[in-house]
Design a protein around this motif. Sequence first.
Motif: not given
Lengths: 329, 306
Positions: A137-161
């Motif tokens: 489900r989480v992987a699907e949601l990532f796809e829905n909002v345009g995030l990549r699967r390899d970003q699943l286990s990252r922490f928030p500070h590793e993402f842009s705004g």
Amino acid sequence: MKASVSPVLEVKDLTKDFPIKKGLLGRTAGHVHAVDGISFSIGESETLGLVGESGCGKSTAGKLILKLIEPTAGEIRLSGQRIDGLGYETMRARRRTMQVVFQDPYSSLNPRMRARDIVAEPLRNFEALLESEIDTRVAELFENVGLRRDQLSRFPHEFSGGQRQRLVIARALAVRPKLIVCDEPVSALDVSVQAQVINLLIDLQREFGVAYLFIAHDLAVVEHISHRVAVMYLGRIVELAGKESLFAGPQHPYTEALLSAVPVPDPTIKPSRIILQGDVPSPIKPPSGCHFHTRCPYAFERCRVERPVMRETKPDHFAACHLRDGAAA
Amino acid sequence: MTVTASPPVEPASRVGEPDLPDILPPVKERRGITGFAYRYPAIAIGGAMLILLILMAIFAPLLGTTDPTTLAPSKRTRAPSAEYWFGSDMMGRDIYSRVIYGARVSLIVGFAVAILASLAGLVVGLVSGFVRWADSIIMRIMDGMMSIPPILLAVALMALTRGSVPNVIAAIAVAEFPRVARLVRSVVLTLREQPYVEAAVASGTRTPMIIARHILPNTIAPLTVQATYICASAMITESILSFIGAGTPPIIPSWGNIMADGRALWQVKPFIVFFPAIFLSITVLAVNLLGDGLRDAVDPRMAKRL
């Protein structure tokens, strides 16, 4: 307001007064009238834009609807059922139909949690799923909002705004709510990223049929995403209409002034701004009658005495102004 | 200084590849223990000192000590020598052995009080931060307890029981925990307003889960820092209690007891008081250094909050 089966959200005379405590014994010295009797409804797959300047009570309205704070008076109905006055646990069960996207994508994500767990949090709250199902489900949601699967286990500070706000949207979407309260979801983002996130929200609405209460102060953004727009001033809704009708012919002097302040990207057009005099009055002692009379260029005696009610001045176009009294009749 | 006419070396290298000189030396990334010590010197120094003291306390019997309670009436108040490294007290007991064994009492009391006071403060602070109606009641009680100096409160509590190490620990922990409760409450109140906690409430997370997932992990850091300060303060309080005879029984060698023994002879035999005092100072310094270092490492803004 369209009379569909039962609107996703219906708010009636919603009021919130914050007491001002003073002294050792916490004597109530007055009230901040943050939200002063607002009413509106949102239908399925509809976006209602709620605009107003800082401190007009639009964010408080959002928190009241989310039941993060208790209203002083008024009714809130979610899919026809009242949710005001519900206890913590009964309310918790109803939260599934209503989720939130906050303004600041930096502080709305727990810095110690991984992206996957952040998005999975609402899922775990409402559905008994196996870890593998959650992963899917989480992987699907990532796809829905345009995030990549390899970003699943990252922490928030590793993402842009912008990516963080996508993460927030994925979390809000996880339990397939009927309504998402978006409290200034793009005002903390760069303009280029704003457009991406707005378009993502529009796409998700088409795909999942979710309704939005879109709180913002940026009229251009509101015009782009909303179906109907409500304008708030000092705790009250002064005008509520379909987007085209409101932007083409505002019926309330405050809306008129707001719209005249929007910059037009055309150098040949001379701006004809309506500059309002003075500041917004204090919500602790709001003006009598119409809250706007202290700054309204057209104010007359009646405005100082009598509170204007919402009237349908044009088809599906409501305004609370004495000037429009009898205009439609 | 003479101006030497050096040939211009610049053009040749600039035409082809830009051969820029290194104005700034490359930042050397230090790794491992040296890197850690370089970045957090206070933690490294304080931690190393503390580890040494702990090892000293654990291996006290192996450090050339004798039984710290053996009396030798014929060898009273000897000055430091090869036989008595730190001298002997007025009952002929070896001060070196007593000081080394005394570290056990100080460290045990310090750590036990830090842990107990942190746990009690955490629970009370969480309740106070989450249960709004209980907050003002609990906080007024905490204010009342904090208005009594910790030493006075500990002395009063010790007067109710007989002197033993567990009782000393309990008395100091009671006197110290209101400060922790206040800190935890303030952190909880700040965190509760954080959008991610509000988002968790809005997404239907139950309160115990919110505490476990969103509140607790963020209180650990300030709590650890506060715990080190409490540890240092507890060691001093324990010594004071022992010194005035309200703490550990005189039979147990503790730094406070040794100093109390040497009090009457302070002007003629200063070494009796000197050595336990030095060790107490070093230990408290080590713990405080560690605490300061942790505070800076955890959050530089914490300095204002504590």
